[in-house]
Motif scaffolding. Structure first.
Motif, PDB file in Angstrom:
ATOM      1  N   MET A   1       0.851  -1.180   0.000  1.00 59.50           N
ATOM      2  CA  MET A   1       0.000   0.000   0.000  1.00 59.50           C
ATOM      3  C   MET A   1       0.891   1.236   0.000  1.00 59.50           C
ATOM      4  O   MET A   1       1.838   1.336   0.766  1.00 59.50           O
ATOM      5  CB  MET A   1      -0.906  -0.013   1.247  1.00 59.50           C
ATOM      6  CG  MET A   1      -1.760   1.184   1.377  1.00 59.50           C
ATOM      7  SD  MET A   1      -3.107   1.116   2.613  1.00 59.50           S
ATOM      8  CE  MET A   1      -2.308   0.651   4.106  1.00 59.50           C
ATOM      9  N   LEU A   2       0.579   2.160  -0.883  1.00 61.65           N
ATOM     10  CA  LEU A   2       1.313   3.410  -0.989  1.00 61.65           C
ATOM     11  C   LEU A   2       1.134   4.231   0.278  1.00 61.65           C
ATOM     12  O   LEU A   2       0.026   4.392   0.769  1.00 61.65           O
ATOM     13  CB  LEU A   2       0.789   4.199  -2.198  1.00 61.65           C
ATOM     14  CG  LEU A   2       1.380   5.580  -2.418  1.00 61.65           C
ATOM     15  CD1 LEU A   2       2.860   5.472  -2.738  1.00 61.65           C
ATOM     16  CD2 LEU A   2       0.644   6.279  -3.537  1.00 61.65           C
ATOM     17  N   GLN A   3       2.217   4.729   0.824  1.00 61.11           N
ATOM     18  CA  GLN A   3       2.153   5.515   2.053  1.00 61.11           C
ATOM     19  C   GLN A   3       2.438   6.979   1.748  1.00 61.11           C
ATOM     20  O   GLN A   3       3.523   7.329   1.313  1.00 61.11           O
ATOM     21  CB  GLN A   3       3.189   5.000   3.065  1.00 61.11           C
ATOM     22  CG  GLN A   3       2.957   3.589   3.517  1.00 61.11           C
ATOM     23  CD  GLN A   3       1.704   3.462   4.357  1.00 61.11           C
ATOM     24  OE1 GLN A   3       1.421   4.281   5.201  1.00 61.11           O
ATOM     25  NE2 GLN A   3       0.942   2.422   4.097  1.00 61.11           N
ATOM     26  N   ARG A   4       1.406   7.814   1.923  1.00 57.89           N
ATOM     27  CA  ARG A   4       1.559   9.257   1.830  1.00 57.89           C
ATOM     28  C   ARG A   4       0.780   9.870   2.974  1.00 57.89           C
ATOM     29  O   ARG A   4      -0.216   9.331   3.414  1.00 57.89           O
ATOM     30  CB  ARG A   4       1.026   9.777   0.498  1.00 57.89           C
ATOM     31  CG  ARG A   4       1.859   9.289  -0.686  1.00 57.89           C
ATOM     32  CD  ARG A   4       1.295   9.742  -1.987  1.00 57.89           C
ATOM     33  NE  ARG A   4       1.581  11.153  -2.192  1.00 57.89           N
ATOM     34  CZ  ARG A   4       1.049  11.849  -3.186  1.00 57.89           C
ATOM     35  NH1 ARG A   4       0.216  11.284  -4.014  1.00 57.89           N
ATOM     36  NH2 ARG A   4       1.338  13.120  -3.337  1.00 57.89           N
ATOM     37  N   THR A   5       1.225  10.979   3.443  1.00 61.07           N
ATOM     38  CA  THR A   5       0.565  11.664   4.548  1.00 61.07           C
ATOM     39  C   THR A   5      -0.419  12.684   3.996  1.00 61.07           C
ATOM     40  O   THR A   5      -0.113  13.403   3.046  1.00 61.07           O
ATOM     41  CB  THR A   5       1.613  12.373   5.435  1.00 61.07           C
ATOM     42  OG1 THR A   5       2.536  11.389   5.902  1.00 61.07           O
ATOM     43  CG2 THR A   5       0.965  13.045   6.622  1.00 61.07           C
ATOM     44  N   SER A   6      -1.612  12.731   4.592  1.00 61.70           N
ATOM     45  CA  SER A   6      -2.649  13.679   4.177  1.00 61.70           C
ATOM     46  C   SER A   6      -2.749  14.796   5.199  1.00 61.70           C
ATOM     47  O   SER A   6      -2.801  14.544   6.394  1.00 61.70           O
ATOM     48  CB  SER A   6      -4.010  12.978   4.083  1.00 61.70           C
ATOM     49  OG  SER A   6      -3.959  11.926   3.166  1.00 61.70           O
ATOM     50  N   TYR A   7      -2.796  16.028   4.703  1.00 64.00           N
ATOM     51  CA  TYR A   7      -2.978  17.210   5.545  1.00 64.00           C
ATOM     52  C   TYR A   7      -4.263  17.910   5.107  1.00 64.00           C
ATOM     53  O   TYR A   7      -4.419  18.243   3.938  1.00 64.00           O
ATOM     54  CB  TYR A   7      -1.799  18.179   5.384  1.00 64.00           C
ATOM     55  CG  TYR A   7      -0.501  17.646   5.915  1.00 64.00           C
ATOM     56  CD1 TYR A   7      -0.137  17.847   7.246  1.00 64.00           C
ATOM     57  CD2 TYR A   7       0.364  16.948   5.095  1.00 64.00           C
ATOM     58  CE1 TYR A   7       1.056  17.352   7.736  1.00 64.00           C
ATOM     59  CE2 TYR A   7       1.561  16.451   5.575  1.00 64.00           C
ATOM     60  CZ  TYR A   7       1.908  16.648   6.895  1.00 64.00           C
ATOM     61  OH  TYR A   7       3.085  16.155   7.381  1.00 64.00           O
ATOM     62  N   VAL A   8      -5.177  18.120   6.043  1.00 62.71           N
ATOM     63  CA  VAL A   8      -6.436  18.798   5.751  1.00 62.71           C
ATOM     64  C   VAL A   8      -6.578  19.949   6.742  1.00 62.71           C
ATOM     65  O   VAL A   8      -6.455  19.748   7.950  1.00 62.71           O
ATOM     66  CB  VAL A   8      -7.635  17.827   5.876  1.00 62.71           C
ATOM     67  CG1 VAL A   8      -8.935  18.551   5.573  1.00 62.71           C
ATOM     68  CG2 VAL A   8      -7.465  16.627   4.952  1.00 62.71           C
ATOM     69  N   ASP A   9      -6.842  21.147   6.225  1.00 67.12           N
ATOM     70  CA  ASP A   9      -6.998  22.301   7.110  1.00 67.12           C
ATOM     71  C   ASP A   9      -8.287  22.209   7.923  1.00 67.12           C
ATOM     72  O   ASP A   9      -8.275  22.330   9.138  1.00 67.12           O
ATOM     73  CB  ASP A   9      -7.011  23.607   6.299  1.00 67.12           C
ATOM     74  CG  ASP A   9      -5.638  23.934   5.728  1.00 67.12           C
ATOM     75  OD1 ASP A   9      -4.629  23.474   6.289  1.00 67.12           O
ATOM     76  OD2 ASP A   9      -5.585  24.642   4.713  1.00 67.12           O
ATOM     77  N   THR A  10      -9.435  22.005   7.259  1.00 61.86           N
ATOM     78  CA  THR A  10     -10.730  22.011   7.934  1.00 61.86           C
ATOM     79  C   THR A  10     -11.621  20.922   7.345  1.00 61.86           C
ATOM     80  O   THR A  10     -11.699  20.778   6.126  1.00 61.86           O
ATOM     81  CB  THR A  10     -11.448  23.363   7.738  1.00 61.86           C
ATOM     82  OG1 THR A  10     -10.590  24.413   8.169  1.00 61.86           O
ATOM     83  CG2 THR A  10     -12.748  23.416   8.520  1.00 61.86           C
TER      84      THR A  10
END
Length: 132
Positions: A1-10
């Motif tokens: 599984m591809l590992q990337r970090t997700s950043y969400v403001d709101t």
């Protein structure tokens, strides 16, 4: 599984119900399930006990057919950034075994079976139509 970090403001979710999920973070698998019988009778405002069972309807006992295998696709991805950045997410509703996932997910196997019964006064009071 591809590992990337997700950043969400709101993230704004107005409502969630009935076996729905709002998952933040990485998950290997999710298996939300929902069985529901909804009886709506015209002119009845009060909730009462409805004498129906899941066993009364074949939709709840029927075996599901497996999904066909996904075709093999060769793919090459080049990620110039190790993260996914999103400004704002607004969701009106999450319901009936649906999922809002922020992060990595390997397997999602969701199922919702709903039998909706509407009892209308017009149908109850009119004689059967035998002319065909």
């Amino acid at each position: 599984m591809l590992q990337r970090t997700s950043y969400v403001d709101t993230i704004y979710v107005d409502s969630m119900s009935r076996s729905s999920m709002f998952e933040i973070g990485d998950v290997n698998s999710l298996r939300p399930r929902m069985l529901a019988i909804a009886v709506q009778e015209e002119g009845i405002a009060e909730k009462g006990e409805v004498p129906v069972e899941f066993a009364d309807f074949p939709v709840f006992s029927k075996q599901t057919s497996p999904l066909p295998s996904a075709p093999l696709v060769r793919k090459t991805s080049i990620h110039h950034h190790p993260k996914i950045c999103v400004g704002n997410i607004s969701v009106l509703g999450i319901a009936a075994s649906s999922t809002l996932q922020i992060g990595n997910l390997n397997l999602l196997d969701a199922e919702a079976r709903i039998k909706h019964i509407r009892i209308l006064n017009e149908e109850q009071n009119s004689p059967p139509n035998n002319t065909m």
